[in-house]
Scaffold this active site. Structure first.
Site, PDB file in Angstrom:
ATOM      1  CG  ASP A 136      -2.405  -0.346   0.673  1.00  0.00           C
ATOM      2  OD1 ASP A 136      -2.617   0.532  -0.045  1.00  0.00           O
ATOM      3  OD2 ASP A 136      -3.079  -1.272   1.314  1.00  0.00           O
ATOM      4  CD  GLU A 175      -4.789   2.956  -1.002  1.00  0.00           C
ATOM      5  OE1 GLU A 175      -4.195   2.340  -0.573  1.00  0.00           O
ATOM      6  OE2 GLU A 175      -5.730   2.769  -1.677  1.00  0.00           O
ATOM      7  CG  HIS A 211      -6.075   0.791   3.020  1.00  0.00           C
ATOM      8  ND1 HIS A 211      -6.368   0.914   1.738  1.00  0.00           N
ATOM      9  CD2 HIS A 211      -7.482   1.005   3.462  1.00  0.00           C
ATOM     10  CE1 HIS A 211      -7.544   0.956   1.582  1.00  0.00           C
ATOM     11  NE2 HIS A 211      -8.145   1.085   2.567  1.00  0.00           N
ATOM     12  CE1 TYR A 247      -4.738  -3.468   5.073  1.00  0.00           C
ATOM     13  CE2 TYR A 247      -3.208  -2.824   3.472  1.00  0.00           C
ATOM     14  CZ  TYR A 247      -4.378  -3.011   3.983  1.00  0.00           C
ATOM     15  OH  TYR A 247      -5.616  -2.878   2.905  1.00  0.00           O
ATOM     16  CD  GLU A 257      -5.905   1.485  -5.547  1.00  0.00           C
ATOM     17  OE1 GLU A 257      -6.340   1.746  -4.444  1.00  0.00           O
ATOM     18  OE2 GLU A 257      -5.922   2.212  -6.291  1.00  0.00           O
ATOM     19  CD  GLU A 277      -7.108  -0.424  -1.693  1.00  0.00           C
ATOM     20  OE1 GLU A 277      -7.227   0.216  -2.697  1.00  0.00           O
ATOM     21  OE2 GLU A 277      -6.045  -0.421  -0.964  1.00  0.00           O
ATOM     22  CG  HIS A 293      -9.408   3.274  -3.597  1.00  0.00           C
ATOM     23  ND1 HIS A 293      -8.412   3.260  -2.755  1.00  0.00           N
ATOM     24  CD2 HIS A 293     -10.568   4.171  -3.022  1.00  0.00           C
ATOM     25  CE1 HIS A 293      -8.950   3.912  -1.748  1.00  0.00           C
ATOM     26  NE2 HIS A 293     -10.045   4.569  -1.807  1.00  0.00           N
TER      27      HIS A 293
END
Length: 376
Positions: free
Chosen positions: A110, A140, A143, A147, A217, A251, A254
């Site tokens: 990401d 993002e 994200h 993560y 993505e 995602e 996106h």
């Protein structure tokens, strides 16, 4: 006399070349473009600066921004203690190795995607388009933090973030994103436009959108999503699974939005883009992404099958979803996988239960156009 003849020949050649250049410059409207737009190249509406907020040129981009802003979430909504318990008490050593292999590149994947949005923002200047891109780029960041939170929750060391560089399959994925073959030269661009009327810069931008948004993505990340969701499918690492489900909703939005932007860019500028060359490059990029992902999947499954999921299952799935991405962009599929080879993914994603950050109670993640059937 002989020298005079040579000079006359040279002058004649230069005159012919000059006449050709002038003819091409007039044909391609170089002077007109420079006079009105400040560039010898034709104006690209998507990239044109607009001082005022309205009227919109691309109202659909504003709608996509609005949809996205109705679907905020944070990993801080979740108590990860059950996942910590699963990690220490319910996962085998092989499963831990499998999970760590994916997490080694998960955050970096990401980070690489976010670079794409930074580059898009330098290109597309219409306010409503930038609003959409700002919103996607900001998500993002969520994200990446989420993560990273998974890595911290499992008490994995910070060196985990650099370990992907030690594995060829992971390093190759990262390096391909920034390969120089996705860059055009200024001289090459000028002569191609002068002589033939096509703009290699526009082709590069279109290929870059396909690379970052459709295939990184929309394919590479989904490979990791599926491998991680297999734990949730078996009642393990459920909070991790919750983060993955939220991320998939983002995602998907996106990817679909950026593929629409890809189509708009190509349709509006098709007289200056070699459509056949672009298609060949997009398809070649898709093949390479799938090839790189195959190597990553083999690395992840180096310990063998994981609870009713094999490397071949995931490879089949990414071919299926690559076909879907290509078809959305108007191209024929590359692979023979027609049906979703992992129907349990659809079952798992179509009935999510989430936590509301402010009220801390279960709620359906069903906001704006993120509701409805999943696009795979």
């Amino acid at each position: 006399m002989e020298y005079e003849h040579l000079w006359l020949t040279a002058y004649g050649c230069l005159a012919v070349v000059g006449a050709v250049v002038v003819y091409c410059a007039i044909k391609q409207s170089l002077v007109t473009n420079w006079w009105f737009y400040g560039s010898i190249y034709p104006q690209v509406k998507l990239m044109a600066d607009r001082t005022t907020f309205k009227p919109f040129e691309y109202p659909g981009c504003y709608d996509k921004w609005d949809t996205h802003e109705h679907a905020h979430w944070s990993f801080k909504e979740l108590n990860m203690q059950d996942d910590v318990h699963d990690w220490h008490n319910r996962l085998s050593e092989a499963e831990k190795t499998f999970l760590v292999q994916i997490l080694r590149f998960f955050t970096q994947g990401d980070v690489d995607v976010a670079v794409g949005y930074v580059q898009y923002l330098q290109l597309f200047q219409q306010p409503e388009v930038r609003m959409m891109l700002f919103s996607f780029g900001a998500r993002e960041a969520m994200h990446i933090a989420s993560y990273s939170h998974l890595i911290s929750t499992l008490n994995l060391p910070d060196v985990t973030y650099q370990e992907f560089l030690k594995y060829k399959a992971m390093k190759d994925k990262h390096e391909f994103v920034f390969n120089s073959r996705f860059k055009s030269t200024t001289v090459g661009r000028f002569f191609n436009y002068l002589l033939f009327g096509y703009d290699t810069h526009l082709e590069e931008i279109a290929v870059k959108i396909a690379l970052f948004s459709a295939f990184i993505e929309g394919v590479q990340l989904f490979s990791s999503f599926i491998m991680l969701l297999n734990f949730t499918r078996h009642g393990l690492m459920k909070k991790m699974g919750q983060i993955i489900q939220w991320s998939i909703a983002d995602e998907t939005h996106h990817t679909n939005s950026m593929m629409e932007l890809f189509s708009t860019l190509v349709v509006e500028n098709k007289s200056h883009i070699r459509l056949g060359v672009l298609e060949a490059r997009v398809r070649d990029t898709a093949r390479k992404i799938v090839q790189l992902e195959d190597g990553f999947i083999d690395l992840a499954f180096s310990m063998g099958e994981m609870r009713q999921l094999t490397a071949d299952d995931v490879k089949s799935y990414i071919r299926y979803i690559t076909n879907r991405r290509l078809q959305t962009m108007g191209y024929l599929p590359l692979y023979s996988v027609v049906e979703n080879p992992l129907p349990w993914v659809e079952d798992l994603l179509n009935a999510p239960s989430h936590t509301n950050f402010f009220e801390n109670k279960p709620t359906e993640y069903a906001k704006a156009s993120l509701t409805g059937d999943w696009p795979w």
